[in-house]
Write an enzyme that holds these catalytic residues in place. Structure first.
Site, PDB file in Angstrom:
ATOM      1  N   HIS A 148     -18.542  -9.412  54.469  1.00 23.16           N
ATOM      2  CA  HIS A 148     -19.339 -10.554  54.931  1.00 23.16           C
ATOM      3  C   HIS A 148     -19.002 -11.034  56.354  1.00 23.16           C
ATOM      4  O   HIS A 148     -18.911 -12.239  56.607  1.00 23.16           O
ATOM      5  CB  HIS A 148     -19.210 -11.719  53.949  1.00 23.16           C
ATOM      6  N   HIS A 219     -26.051 -16.108  50.983  1.00 23.85           N
ATOM      7  CA  HIS A 219     -25.143 -15.978  49.839  1.00 23.85           C
ATOM      8  C   HIS A 219     -25.255 -17.169  48.878  1.00 23.85           C
ATOM      9  O   HIS A 219     -24.236 -17.684  48.401  1.00 23.85           O
ATOM     10  CB  HIS A 219     -23.709 -15.827  50.351  1.00 23.85           C
ATOM     11  N   GLU A 355     -28.501 -11.142  46.702  1.00 23.12           N
ATOM     12  CA  GLU A 355     -28.476 -11.078  48.165  1.00 23.12           C
ATOM     13  C   GLU A 355     -29.332  -9.911  48.643  1.00 23.12           C
ATOM     14  O   GLU A 355     -29.002  -8.754  48.387  1.00 23.12           O
ATOM     15  CB  GLU A 355     -27.031 -10.909  48.639  1.00 23.12           C
TER      16      GLU A 355
HETATM   17  C1  BGC Z   1     -19.715  -9.496  46.906  1.00 23.34           C
HETATM   18  C2  BGC Z   1     -18.578  -9.760  45.969  1.00 23.34           C
HETATM   19  C3  BGC Z   1     -17.735 -10.851  46.544  1.00 23.34           C
HETATM   20  C4  BGC Z   1     -18.608 -12.063  46.696  1.00 23.34           C
HETATM   21  C5  BGC Z   1     -17.821 -13.159  47.361  1.00 23.34           C
HETATM   22  C6  BGC Z   1     -20.526 -10.738  46.989  1.00 23.34           C
HETATM   23  O1  BGC Z   1     -21.572 -10.545  47.881  1.00 23.34           O
HETATM   24  O2  BGC Z   1     -20.493  -8.409  46.497  1.00 23.34           O
HETATM   25  O3  BGC Z   1     -17.792  -8.600  45.779  1.00 23.34           O
HETATM   26  O4  BGC Z   1     -16.634 -11.136  45.750  1.00 23.34           O
HETATM   27  O5  BGC Z   1     -19.704 -11.766  47.494  1.00 23.34           O
HETATM   28  O6  BGC Z   1     -18.174 -14.365  46.935  1.00 23.34           O
END
Ligand code: BGC
Length: 390
Positions: A148, A219, A355
């Site tokens: 991210h 997210h 997402e």
């Molecule tokens: C990921 C997860 C991660 C989460 C974090 C998601 O987009 O795929 O693996 O733990 O985001 O909050």
């Protein structure tokens, strides 16, 4: 003068009583706490978001449509803080997890609640990629990988905000050449639009002055039974995908596609999220539940690619996107955070993320759709979350 003071005191007493009353009804517990009959949820007080961060003003912005649907967004991380939509009783339910103020979002144990994710949504293996013959190393903020956007991804940045009328917010952020290890000055613009058919449209665009990679997403953690209610495993989900991109134990795609038919990943027609989530399956083991990229069969924005339904509130969410992938994350790493809105506790699997994105680790998988952006090109993607009741 004396009369004025008396009046002010009377008004203050009245508002204290009113707040106390409101508080009492919003802290109902146990069986009388029903998501459809409880006191209407409120958006957090914008005063709790007002601060100067990195020399820029942070605030909370509200969009509202003619049906009373209300979205609260902070320009800190471009985060969706609240999303109030009508339930089957015509009352509003807040379907997004979040915090009551900015400080809740500045914690070390990052959850990415409601955030705009950039420059790169999800993981890049070992944080390494090659572009035009040059190799790049980005932040390793997820054990051996990057996740991210790294340690200071867009989720932590302050966007410039411009409210356009009552139903649109435009957010802009310029990510400097080399930020987090990524090449190129990247100008990213995210526009949130709340429409009168109860849809939240998110448009992402970006330009660069050097070849780079981009994969922007949002997210939001959704719980259509109401943020703070215990589980999403009784909700049903449909994803229009015949394949997933399976992952290794560090959640990096293997580069293959895997058919969902006959596996716990078959959501091609509505299925309860909890139906197969605890089955013995290597992929479920790697994700500690669902944490996978689904390869969408269609992604031309005209058709819903995913649907979530709550049996409790009757709220239905449909997703439309131009993106080729959908990361379905079943809140497996939520551990019972207790600083949620209105002091709610956010338990394991009490929300899900859907997402819309390009596939994880695309820069290292030539067979995946490309995430490269070159100078002179404009990155542009659109995703819509539309709400109705059944
Ligand atoms: C990921 C997860 C991660 C989460 C974090 C998601 O987009 O795929 O693996 O733990 O985001 O909050």
């Amino acid at each position: 003068m004396k009369k004025n003071i008396q009046l002010i005191l009377a008004a203050a007493c009245f508002s204290t009583l009113f707040v106390a009353c409101n508080h009492a009804s919003s802290t109902k517990t146990g069986s009388d706490k029903d998501s459809t009959t409880a006191q209407a949820p409120q958006i957090p007080d914008s005063a709790n978001f007002k601060a100067t961060v990195q020399g820029k003003q942070v605030d909370l912005y509200t969009l509202k449509n003619k049906n009373g649907v209300t979205v609260a967004i902070t320009n800190f991380g471009g985060r969706l803080v609240s999303l109030l939509v009508p339930n089957k009783d015509g009352k509003l339910t807040d379907v997004i997890l979040g915090h009551d103020g900015l400080s809740g979002y500045q914690i070390k144990a990052e959850t990415y609640f409601g955030a705009i994710i950039g420059r790169y949504g999800n993981r890049i293996g070992k944080g390494k990629f090659n572009l035009d013959g040059k190799s790049y190393q980005v932040d390793l903020n997820d054990k051996v990988n990057t996740l991210h956007g790294g340690f200071n991804g867009f989720y932590k940045q302050v966007f410039d905000a411009k409210k356009i009328g009552d139903q649109q917010l435009e957010l802009t952020y310029v990510s400097k050449d080399g930020e987090g290890g990524y090449p190129g000055n990247l100008t990213a613009k995210i526009t949130y639009t709340l429409t009168d058919d109860n849809a939240l449209k998110i448009e992402y665009s970006a330009t660069t002055d050097k070849a780079t990679i981009v994969n922007l997403t949002n997210h939001a953690y959704f719980n259509l039974n109401g943020a703070g209610t215990p589980t999403i495993t009784n909700d049903s989900l449909r994803i229009d995908a015949d394949n997933i991109t399976p992952v290794d134990s560090t959640l990096i795609p293997t580069g293959k596609y895997e058919k969902v038919k006959g596996t716990p990943f078959d959501f091609t027609s509505l299925k309860t999220i909890g139906a197969d989530i605890d089955k013995t399956d290597d992929q479920l083991k790697n994700g500690k539940g669902y944490d996978h990229n689904f390869v969408l069969n269609k992604h031309d924005i005209s058709q819903s690619i995913a649907t979530v339904k709550s049996p409790e509130t009757g709220i239905v969410m449909d997703i439309y996107t131009t993106e080729p992938g959908l990361q379905f994350y079943s809140g497996n790493f939520l551990t019972g955070l207790s600083d949620g809105k209105g002091k709610a506790t956010y338990a394991h699997r009490s929300a899900l993320c859907l997402e819309t994105q390009h596939f994880p680790d695309s820069p290292n998988e030539p067979s995946f759709p490309s995430t490269v952006l070159k100078p002179g090109e404009t990155y542009h993607t659109t995703t819509i979350y539309k709400f109705s009741v059944k």
